[in-house]
Design a protein around this motif. Sequence first.
Motif, PDB file in Angstrom:
ATOM      1  N   PRO A   1      15.583  -6.011   6.954  1.00 51.52           N
ATOM      2  CA  PRO A   1      14.737  -6.685   5.955  1.00 51.52           C
ATOM      3  C   PRO A   1      13.436  -5.906   5.782  1.00 51.52           C
ATOM      4  O   PRO A   1      12.957  -5.243   6.709  1.00 51.52           O
ATOM      5  CB  PRO A   1      14.466  -8.063   6.572  1.00 51.52           C
ATOM      6  N   VAL A   2      12.859  -5.998   4.589  1.00 55.79           N
ATOM      7  CA  VAL A   2      11.583  -5.345   4.296  1.00 55.79           C
ATOM      8  C   VAL A   2      10.622  -6.390   3.746  1.00 55.79           C
ATOM      9  O   VAL A   2      11.002  -7.209   2.894  1.00 55.79           O
ATOM     10  CB  VAL A   2      11.751  -4.213   3.261  1.00 55.79           C
ATOM     11  N   SER A   3       9.381  -6.384   4.239  1.00 62.21           N
ATOM     12  CA  SER A   3       8.331  -7.232   3.665  1.00 62.21           C
ATOM     13  C   SER A   3       7.202  -6.321   3.197  1.00 62.21           C
ATOM     14  O   SER A   3       6.476  -5.747   4.007  1.00 62.21           O
ATOM     15  CB  SER A   3       7.806  -8.253   4.679  1.00 62.21           C
ATOM     16  N   PHE A   4       7.091  -6.183   1.885  1.00 64.62           N
ATOM     17  CA  PHE A   4       6.064  -5.318   1.313  1.00 64.62           C
ATOM     18  C   PHE A   4       4.696  -5.989   1.449  1.00 64.62           C
ATOM     19  O   PHE A   4       4.527  -7.154   1.088  1.00 64.62           O
ATOM     20  CB  PHE A   4       6.369  -5.048  -0.158  1.00 64.62           C
ATOM     21  N   GLN A   5       3.718  -5.227   1.966  1.00 59.55           N
ATOM     22  CA  GLN A   5       2.385  -5.771   2.239  1.00 59.55           C
ATOM     23  C   GLN A   5       1.464  -5.510   1.047  1.00 59.55           C
ATOM     24  O   GLN A   5       1.175  -4.358   0.720  1.00 59.55           O
ATOM     25  CB  GLN A   5       1.820  -5.128   3.500  1.00 59.55           C
ATOM     26  N   LEU A   6       0.996  -6.584   0.420  1.00 60.54           N
ATOM     27  CA  LEU A   6       0.167  -6.479  -0.776  1.00 60.54           C
ATOM     28  C   LEU A   6      -1.239  -7.006  -0.506  1.00 60.54           C
ATOM     29  O   LEU A   6      -1.410  -8.010   0.190  1.00 60.54           O
ATOM     30  CB  LEU A   6       0.778  -7.289  -1.922  1.00 60.54           C
TER      31      LEU A   6
ATOM     32  N   GLU B   1      -2.153 -10.522   1.396  1.00 62.11           N
ATOM     33  CA  GLU B   1      -3.274 -10.778   2.294  1.00 62.11           C
ATOM     34  C   GLU B   1      -4.605 -10.605   1.573  1.00 62.11           C
ATOM     35  O   GLU B   1      -4.707  -9.888   0.580  1.00 62.11           O
ATOM     36  CB  GLU B   1      -3.206  -9.876   3.519  1.00 62.11           C
ATOM     37  N   HIS B   2      -5.603 -11.291   2.124  1.00 63.34           N
ATOM     38  CA  HIS B   2      -6.947 -11.216   1.553  1.00 63.34           C
ATOM     39  C   HIS B   2      -7.937 -11.619   2.627  1.00 63.34           C
ATOM     40  O   HIS B   2      -7.625 -12.430   3.507  1.00 63.34           O
ATOM     41  CB  HIS B   2      -7.072 -12.158   0.350  1.00 63.34           C
TER      42      HIS B   2
ATOM     43  N   LEU C   1      -2.624 -15.147  -6.344  1.00 61.52           N
ATOM     44  CA  LEU C   1      -1.923 -15.845  -5.267  1.00 61.52           C
ATOM     45  C   LEU C   1      -0.938 -16.862  -5.828  1.00 61.52           C
ATOM     46  O   LEU C   1       0.200 -16.972  -5.355  1.00 61.52           O
ATOM     47  CB  LEU C   1      -2.935 -16.534  -4.349  1.00 61.52           C
ATOM     48  N   LEU C   2      -1.364 -17.608  -6.828  1.00 58.55           N
ATOM     49  CA  LEU C   2      -0.480 -18.621  -7.422  1.00 58.55           C
ATOM     50  C   LEU C   2       0.668 -17.961  -8.187  1.00 58.55           C
ATOM     51  O   LEU C   2       1.805 -18.447  -8.153  1.00 58.55           O
ATOM     52  CB  LEU C   2      -1.279 -19.541  -8.346  1.00 58.55           C
ATOM     53  N   ALA C   3       0.381 -16.851  -8.864  1.00 59.83           N
ATOM     54  CA  ALA C   3       1.442 -16.159  -9.609  1.00 59.83           C
ATOM     55  C   ALA C   3       2.493 -15.604  -8.665  1.00 59.83           C
ATOM     56  O   ALA C   3       3.698 -15.651  -8.953  1.00 59.83           O
ATOM     57  CB  ALA C   3       0.837 -15.048 -10.453  1.00 59.83           C
ATOM     58  N   ALA C   4       2.066 -15.072  -7.510  1.00 58.86           N
ATOM     59  CA  ALA C   4       3.024 -14.547  -6.534  1.00 58.86           C
ATOM     60  C   ALA C   4       3.925 -15.662  -6.031  1.00 58.86           C
ATOM     61  O   ALA C   4       5.150 -15.484  -5.918  1.00 58.86           O
ATOM     62  CB  ALA C   4       2.269 -13.901  -5.365  1.00 58.86           C
TER      63      ALA C   4
ATOM     64  N   VAL D   1       7.680 -15.345  -0.404  1.00 55.43           N
ATOM     65  CA  VAL D   1       6.299 -14.873  -0.485  1.00 55.43           C
ATOM     66  C   VAL D   1       5.514 -15.473   0.669  1.00 55.43           C
ATOM     67  O   VAL D   1       5.470 -16.695   0.834  1.00 55.43           O
ATOM     68  CB  VAL D   1       5.641 -15.246  -1.827  1.00 55.43           C
ATOM     69  N   TYR D   2       4.916 -14.604   1.488  1.00 58.11           N
ATOM     70  CA  TYR D   2       4.097 -15.041   2.614  1.00 58.11           C
ATOM     71  C   TYR D   2       2.637 -14.686   2.341  1.00 58.11           C
ATOM     72  O   TYR D   2       2.335 -13.821   1.523  1.00 58.11           O
ATOM     73  CB  TYR D   2       4.551 -14.358   3.906  1.00 58.11           C
ATOM     74  N   TYR D   3       1.743 -15.367   3.065  1.00 52.13           N
ATOM     75  CA  TYR D   3       0.315 -15.126   2.894  1.00 52.13           C
ATOM     76  C   TYR D   3      -0.343 -14.874   4.243  1.00 52.13           C
ATOM     77  O   TYR D   3       0.046 -15.465   5.254  1.00 52.13           O
ATOM     78  CB  TYR D   3      -0.363 -16.335   2.238  1.00 52.13           C
ATOM     79  N   ARG D   4      -1.339 -14.006   4.244  1.00 54.08           N
ATOM     80  CA  ARG D   4      -2.204 -13.820   5.399  1.00 54.08           C
ATOM     81  C   ARG D   4      -3.637 -13.999   4.894  1.00 54.08           C
ATOM     82  O   ARG D   4      -4.237 -13.087   4.332  1.00 54.08           O
ATOM     83  CB  ARG D   4      -2.015 -12.446   6.039  1.00 54.08           C
ATOM     84  N   LEU D   5      -4.163 -15.208   5.090  1.00 50.19           N
ATOM     85  CA  LEU D   5      -5.443 -15.572   4.505  1.00 50.19           C
ATOM     86  C   LEU D   5      -6.333 -16.245   5.548  1.00 50.19           C
ATOM     87  O   LEU D   5      -5.826 -16.863   6.488  1.00 50.19           O
ATOM     88  CB  LEU D   5      -5.235 -16.569   3.344  1.00 50.19           C
TER      89      LEU D   5
END
Length: 220
Positions: A142-147, A175-176, A190-193, A201-205
């Motif tokens: 699996p790949v998780s692209f970091q944006l 992430e942000h 964030l909402l569009a993603a 879609v994962y978040y690092r916030l």
Amino acid sequence: MILLDVGLQKPAAGDPVPLVRTPDGRALTLESCLQQLAMHPGRWGIHVHIAEPTALRPSLATLATLSALGHLSRPVWVGATVSHGSFMVPGYVTGRELLTAVAEVFPHVTVAPGWPEEVLGSGYREQLLTDMLELCQGLWQPVSFQLQAGPLAQSPAGVVARLLEASPRATVTVEHSPGRGLYASVRAALLAARAVKKTRVYYRLPQSYRQDLLADVGTH
């Protein structure tokens, strides 16, 4: 995910040792950090982020050793900011080396590559996406692209959708941090993603940003 930023300590004698910097400024060896986590089973996975290129193979070797001993029961991601193609930037591990090292040393991971900040001034341009997708094409992992949320907010529509189309097992992590702008500046991105495919879609916030996002999600 439990994020571990890994560097490398080079002792006067012996092999280099992967180190994890804790939020309070302490340094733990990656091995001791992972062993402590193994003593407290949980549902969170571990994201080993390679902060120094030279830490890549020693970190993977540590993961392989602990896995063979049965001390690595959590899902593991291995990621790095990579240099490749149109985002070839000195000082970062090359994308090919990341994938080669994973394949040769410890392949049982989710691969989590990201783009150098130096190339993101105009957002995630078409060629940046094309080259990253070419790099990861054909992986069985699996790949998780970091944006980064800031550059994502400056990008054309469709970035997240295109990355997720690469594979049914592909995900993105957005992430942000407060130092890169207020929540309001990246809210729409964030909402569009999330709207593309919220289960992938994962978040690092920061905590306050997570609360703001949850509040927005509840009203959309």
